[in-house]
Write a protein that holds these residues in place. Structure first.
Motif, PDB file in Angstrom:
ATOM      1  N   LEU A  24       5.749   2.835  -3.934  1.00 41.28           N
ATOM      2  CA  LEU A  24       4.327   2.515  -3.795  1.00 41.28           C
ATOM      3  C   LEU A  24       3.501   3.131  -4.915  1.00 41.28           C
ATOM      4  O   LEU A  24       2.533   2.535  -5.395  1.00 41.28           O
ATOM      5  CB  LEU A  24       3.805   2.998  -2.441  1.00 41.28           C
ATOM      6  CG  LEU A  24       4.318   2.239  -1.209  1.00 41.28           C
ATOM      7  CD1 LEU A  24       3.917   2.964   0.061  1.00 41.28           C
ATOM      8  CD2 LEU A  24       3.789   0.811  -1.209  1.00 41.28           C
ATOM      9  N   LYS A  39       9.963  -3.826  -1.392  1.00 38.55           N
ATOM     10  CA  LYS A  39       8.904  -4.835  -1.471  1.00 38.55           C
ATOM     11  C   LYS A  39       9.105  -5.936  -0.429  1.00 38.55           C
ATOM     12  O   LYS A  39       8.144  -6.434   0.175  1.00 38.55           O
ATOM     13  CB  LYS A  39       8.858  -5.439  -2.877  1.00 38.55           C
ATOM     14  CG  LYS A  39       8.269  -4.493  -3.922  1.00 38.55           C
ATOM     15  CD  LYS A  39       8.178  -5.166  -5.287  1.00 38.55           C
ATOM     16  CE  LYS A  39       7.497  -4.248  -6.299  1.00 38.55           C
ATOM     17  NZ  LYS A  39       7.406  -4.884  -7.644  1.00 38.55           N
ATOM     18  N   ILE A  42       8.014  -4.550   2.885  1.00 41.08           N
ATOM     19  CA  ILE A  42       6.542  -4.484   2.936  1.00 41.08           C
ATOM     20  C   ILE A  42       5.965  -5.854   3.266  1.00 41.08           C
ATOM     21  O   ILE A  42       5.079  -5.994   4.112  1.00 41.08           O
ATOM     22  CB  ILE A  42       5.987  -3.955   1.591  1.00 41.08           C
ATOM     23  CG1 ILE A  42       6.293  -2.464   1.444  1.00 41.08           C
ATOM     24  CG2 ILE A  42       4.486  -4.215   1.487  1.00 41.08           C
ATOM     25  CD1 ILE A  42       5.969  -1.909   0.072  1.00 41.08           C
ATOM     26  N   HIS A  49      -0.879  -0.532   2.097  1.00 42.17           N
ATOM     27  CA  HIS A  49      -0.874   0.840   1.578  1.00 42.17           C
ATOM     28  C   HIS A  49      -2.300   1.369   1.469  1.00 42.17           C
ATOM     29  O   HIS A  49      -3.138   0.771   0.792  1.00 42.17           O
ATOM     30  CB  HIS A  49      -0.207   0.846   0.206  1.00 42.17           C
ATOM     31  CG  HIS A  49      -0.093   2.207  -0.420  1.00 42.17           C
ATOM     32  ND1 HIS A  49       0.308   3.325   0.267  1.00 42.17           N
ATOM     33  CD2 HIS A  49      -0.341   2.622  -1.695  1.00 42.17           C
ATOM     34  CE1 HIS A  49       0.312   4.364  -0.543  1.00 42.17           C
ATOM     35  NE2 HIS A  49      -0.085   3.960  -1.739  1.00 42.17           N
TER      36      HIS A  49
END
Length: 338
Positions: A24, A39, A42, A49
């Motif tokens: 991140l 990724k 996420i 974030h």
């Protein structure tokens, strides 16, 4: 609905929480395969974030304060665009402040920046008559870079235009085309930009063995009509003048009108006595839409913005970096007026 956490991302990606954190923050040596897994996790979980919270935990910030004194100045507007684009590419956000000439508001801007936890400040001054920075800026404890169109006294981090080089380059070009009677129109007597350009103009004349004539450099107010009157008086009393250096956009428009009022035209040909060559110091789109298009020395505003952004980032990363002075030179752009 349960809020997705960094722990959930780590579990789905099959890596540690610290690895997700490094991905991140784009830190550490993480393999491309691991970065891709993180990724994907996420994206699948819809994790968002929280940069502000992460900065607070790490005692860092991705915020830069940008103080702009004058939004009407073309150079400043182009520099602002370049600064914002450069900083955003590096993952930073910009807070903009406009205190104008009010020192109390300037104090409040800097105080607000401190409270917001900005990592550093860029100060764009457009006051060409002042040789020093305002006291609140001088005393600020934040990492700070100043962008100026004229010289600033003192040991500060400064990015500025090379006005002397610009005028010397313009004057040399005109001399090498055959001009021997070159004038400079515009700029108030107290203007530091004007003073620096006149130094470059004078230096070029001296290099070619040509005399400097005070009457060829009339100052005037920064408005079109004042430049028109100055140009008209200049050409009526000195009919051998074949070229004019124009201090600003106002001066260019005023010079155009003044030239036409005395029955002369704008053009490159030094051997046609009715023609007067014009050369400016800005790339001004609204003027270059007219005919003829104008020859000028660029203000290098894009490069100035990039240099300012790069310098503030270096100051943030190296708090003990000694003050730096970066002078940015423009390029001669040949068009139809000279």
């Amino acid at each position: 609905m349960k809020k997705v956490s960094i722990i959930d991302v780590a579990k789905l990606a099959g890596v540690s929480v610290s690895t997700v954190s490094l991905v991140l923050r784009q830190k550490g040596k993480i393999s491309a395969q691991t970065i891709e897994k993180v990724k994907e996790a996420i994206t699948e979980l819809g994790y968002v974030h929280n940069v502000a919270a992460a900065n607070l935990r790490a005692n860092t910030s991705n915020l830069i304060g940008l103080i702009v004194r004058d939004f009407t100045d073309t150079f400043n507007l182009k520099v602002i665009t370049s600064i914002v684009q450069t900083l955003e590419q590096q993952g930073y956000m910009v807070f903009l402040a406009h205190p104008q000439d009010d020192e109390e508001r300037l104090v409040q801007c800097l105080l607000s920046f401190s409270r917001q936890g900005v990592a550093g400040v860029i100060y764009l001054t457009a006051n060409a008559t002042r040789l020093t920075l305002p006291e609140p800026v001088r005393l600020s404890s934040l990492p700070l870079v100043t962008v100026s169109q004229a010289m600033i006294e003192g040991q500060y981090d400064l990015v500025m235009r090379d006005n002397r080089q610009a005028a010397a380059q313009a004057t040399r070009y005109l001399i090498e085309r055959g001009h021997r009677n070159i004038a400079y129109v515009g700029g108030e007597a107290s203007c530091q930009i004007r003073a620096q350009r006149l130094a470059g103009y004078r230096m070029a004349l001296q290099h070619y063995g040509l005399p400097y004539k005070e009457e060829f450099t009339p100052p005037c107010q920064e408005e079109t009509n004042a430049a028109r009157l100055a140009t008209r008086r200049l050409l009526e009393s000195n009919n051998k003048i074949t070229a004019l250096l124009c201090h600003s956009s106002h001066a260019i428009i005023g010079c155009l009108n003044g030239i036409h009022q005395v029955g002369r035209t704008v053009g490159k040909d030094v051997f046609l006595t009715q023609q007067v060559s014009l050369l400016g110091f800005e790339d001004m789109l609204q003027i270059n839409l007219s005919s003829p298009s104008f020859t000028y020395v660029s203000s290098a505003s894009d490069e100035t913005g990039r240099q300012a952004a790069a310098l503030i980032l270096r100051k943030i990363q190296q708090s003990d970096l000694p003050p730096q002075r970066i002078v940015v030179s423009g390029e001669l752009v040949l068009r139809e007026s000279a």
